[in-house]
Design an enzyme around this catalytic site. Structure first.
Site, mmCIF file in Angstrom:
data_model
loop_
_atom_site.group_PDB
_atom_site.id
_atom_site.type_symbol
_atom_site.label_atom_id
_atom_site.label_comp_id
_atom_site.label_asym_id
_atom_site.label_seq_id
_atom_site.Cartn_x
_atom_site.Cartn_y
_atom_site.Cartn_z
ATOM 1 N N LYS A 30 71.445 59.114 49.956
ATOM 2 C CA LYS A 30 72.139 58.414 50.049
ATOM 3 C C LYS A 30 73.785 58.466 50.748
ATOM 4 O O LYS A 30 74.125 58.138 51.715
ATOM 5 C CB LYS A 30 72.746 58.414 48.621
ATOM 6 C CG LYS A 30 73.382 56.769 47.985
ATOM 7 C CD LYS A 30 73.038 56.003 48.102
ATOM 8 C CE LYS A 30 73.154 54.450 47.934
ATOM 9 N NZ LYS A 30 73.121 53.241 48.684
ATOM 10 N N LYS A 73 55.047 56.393 51.058
ATOM 11 C CA LYS A 73 54.632 56.933 49.762
ATOM 12 C C LYS A 73 55.135 55.448 48.785
ATOM 13 O O LYS A 73 55.724 54.689 49.035
ATOM 14 C CB LYS A 73 55.578 57.471 48.874
ATOM 15 C CG LYS A 73 55.759 57.736 47.462
ATOM 16 C CD LYS A 73 56.670 58.185 47.329
ATOM 17 C CE LYS A 73 56.904 58.472 46.118
ATOM 18 N NZ LYS A 73 58.554 58.015 45.085
ATOM 19 N N LYS A 130 58.467 51.927 44.029
ATOM 20 C CA LYS A 130 59.336 50.678 43.634
ATOM 21 C C LYS A 130 60.763 50.625 45.429
ATOM 22 O O LYS A 130 60.424 49.631 45.084
ATOM 23 C CB LYS A 130 59.886 50.893 42.513
ATOM 24 C CG LYS A 130 59.365 50.932 41.727
ATOM 25 C CD LYS A 130 59.804 50.926 39.874
ATOM 26 C CE LYS A 130 59.333 52.151 39.789
ATOM 27 N NZ LYS A 130 59.427 53.391 38.738
HETATM 28 P P1 ADP Z 1 58.995 54.939 42.557
HETATM 29 O O1 ADP Z 1 59.205 55.628 43.667
HETATM 30 O O2 ADP Z 1 58.397 53.702 42.016
HETATM 31 O O3 ADP Z 1 60.942 54.482 41.697
HETATM 32 P P2 ADP Z 1 59.017 57.076 39.606
HETATM 33 O O4 ADP Z 1 60.721 57.482 40.561
HETATM 34 O O5 ADP Z 1 60.079 56.397 38.507
HETATM 35 O O6 ADP Z 1 58.217 56.373 40.880
HETATM 36 O O7 ADP Z 1 58.258 58.066 39.385
HETATM 37 C C1 ADP Z 1 58.002 58.515 37.900
HETATM 38 C C2 ADP Z 1 56.713 59.600 37.815
HETATM 39 O O8 ADP Z 1 55.870 58.933 39.035
HETATM 40 C C3 ADP Z 1 57.338 61.229 38.510
HETATM 41 O O9 ADP Z 1 56.390 61.471 37.817
HETATM 42 C C4 ADP Z 1 56.608 59.532 40.503
HETATM 43 O O10 ADP Z 1 56.796 61.755 40.988
HETATM 44 C C5 ADP Z 1 55.272 59.836 40.400
HETATM 45 N N1 ADP Z 1 55.749 58.558 41.192
HETATM 46 C C6 ADP Z 1 55.505 57.494 41.906
HETATM 47 N N2 ADP Z 1 55.310 57.595 42.728
HETATM 48 C C7 ADP Z 1 54.729 58.481 43.233
HETATM 49 C C8 ADP Z 1 53.493 57.787 44.341
HETATM 50 N N3 ADP Z 1 53.166 57.258 45.698
HETATM 51 N N4 ADP Z 1 52.404 58.453 44.397
HETATM 52 C C9 ADP Z 1 52.487 59.925 43.331
HETATM 53 N N5 ADP Z 1 53.437 59.738 42.391
HETATM 54 C C10 ADP Z 1 53.768 59.556 41.584
#
Ligand code: ADP
Ligand code: TRP
Length: 331
Positions: A115, A202, A205
């Site tokens: 950020k 990756k 969201k």
């Molecule tokens: P986002 O990146 O969509 O906001 P989160 O940070 O809420 O996702 O992730 C929730 C869980 O899912 C975490 O343990 C994160 O490491 C895993 N996760 C999220 N996106 C991926 C991905 N593309 N591949 C593998 N694990 C993921």
């Protein structure tokens, strides 16, 4: 020997997607299978609060994550399952740990650092748009982990630094007050550490490139068709390594199907055909969870009850650990 405690949380910041399932939910559920470990899985709603500040959204996303875990097979009689905000002990530990965490450690945490870099690039004040919840996010996560004597923390690659910070904080505490906090290990599955999204980056969201886990059949098909591929012609051999489609296929298909897909890549297969087969296996595996998911969402009262029960269990463990910590610091 005592079973290891496996703990993980997901923050409710949007609709659960395939990356969350493959990277976090699936490995966590596998680790809790056959009672091999004590699973402690929760919805990290206070972590979401630094970005989701709309009452309705906050509630909906929380229920969605709860329904997702349950629809995918979490058994609340075997796993301790709760909403973070129902366990106030976490916040008490959070304050204690905050007082012992060097600010510099937070300056280096990647979400905050990213950020600041973004602000610098845009010529803004370096802390523009940063609230204290974002800044101290890793301390709250350390509290989540350390309060339950967690041995293993299954996470995606992006969360490794946070688990390392939790270890640093625990070591620091133990050095000052004596050994009370257990040092956790992160668990990542190298192959599924980063599930690619529609654009090959990756799946996240924050990039708007996700495939929501429980999207309806037609929409699911459409999204899979959008996954970027290169322009290799159908008859040419293809690499499975680095192929987003293969990565997804592998997570849902049976062993023999995976082998046969590997063979098709070697011999040459059109991307359109791969997409069709990817859709078919994903849809097959998610059909039943999808049905359950919408059923759970229809009955949020029942979800509340499950979560409340889990919170009671969690609080009884948390209280013991918190008492020890407070004793050590002289409270
Ligand atoms: P986002 O990146 O969509 O906001 P989160 O940070 O809420 O996702 O992730 C929730 C869980 O899912 C975490 O343990 C994160 O490491 C895993 N996760 C999220 N996106 C991926 C991905 N593309 N591949 C593998 N694990 C993921
Ligand atoms: N920070 C994690 C994420 O963004 C969610 C989380 C909160 C978590 N507390 C945790 C994960 C404790 C593992 C353990 O995905």
């Amino acid at each position: 020997m005592e079973r290891p405690t496996v703990l993980t949380g997901i923050k409710p910041t949007g609709h659960p997607h395939l990356g969350n399932y493959i990277g976090a939910i699936k490995p966590a559920l596998e680790m809790a299978e056959d009672n091999r470990s004590q699973g402690i899985y929760f919805i990290a709603d206070y972590h979401a609060l630094n970005s989701v500040q709309d009452r309705q959204e906050f509630k909906e996303y929380t229920y969605e994550i709860a329904a997702a875990w349950l629809a995918l097979g979490l058994d609340p009689d075997k796993v301790i399952f709760y909403r973070q905000s129902d366990v106030p002990e976490i916040l008490e530990l959070h304050w204690i740990l905050s007082c012992m965490t060097p600010k510099g450690l937070m300056n280096r945490a990647h979400a905050y650092k990213a950020k600041v870099e973004e602000n610098n690039l845009e010529g803004n004040d370096q802390d523009s748009g940063v609230n204290m919840g974002l800044f101290t996010y890793p301390i709250l996560m350390a509290s989540d982990i350390l309060l339950f004597n967690s041995d293993q923390v299954p996470v995606g690659k992006d969360q490794v630094q946070h688990v390392e910070i939790a270890r640093d904080i625990a070591e620091n505490f133990n050095r000052t007050f004596g050994e009370v906090l257990k040092l956790p290990q992160y668990v990542i599955e190298e192959e599924t550490a980063v599930i690619p999204g529609l654009d090959g980056r990756k799946m996240s969201k924050s990039y708007g490139n996700t495939i929501p886990l429980f999207t309806e059949e037609k929409a699911l098909k459409k999204l899979i068709n959008k996954i970027v591929t290169d322009s290799t012609p159908p008859e040419e051999p293809k690499e499975v390594k680095g192929s987003s489609l293969f990565t997804l296929y592998k997570e849902f298909a049976a062993e023999d199907e995976i082998e046969s897909m590997r063979e098709k890549y070697r011999k040459g297969i059109g991307w359109g055909q791969v997409k069709k087969e990817v859709f078919e296996v994903i849809n097959r595996e998610l059909r039943e969870p999808r049905r359950k998911y919408y059923e759970y969402l229809e009955d949020t009262k029942a979800l509340d009850e499950v979560l409340k029960r889990g919170a009671q269990e969690a609080r009884s463990i948390a209280a013991v650990q918190l008492r020890k910590v407070k004793e050590m610091i002289g409270c």
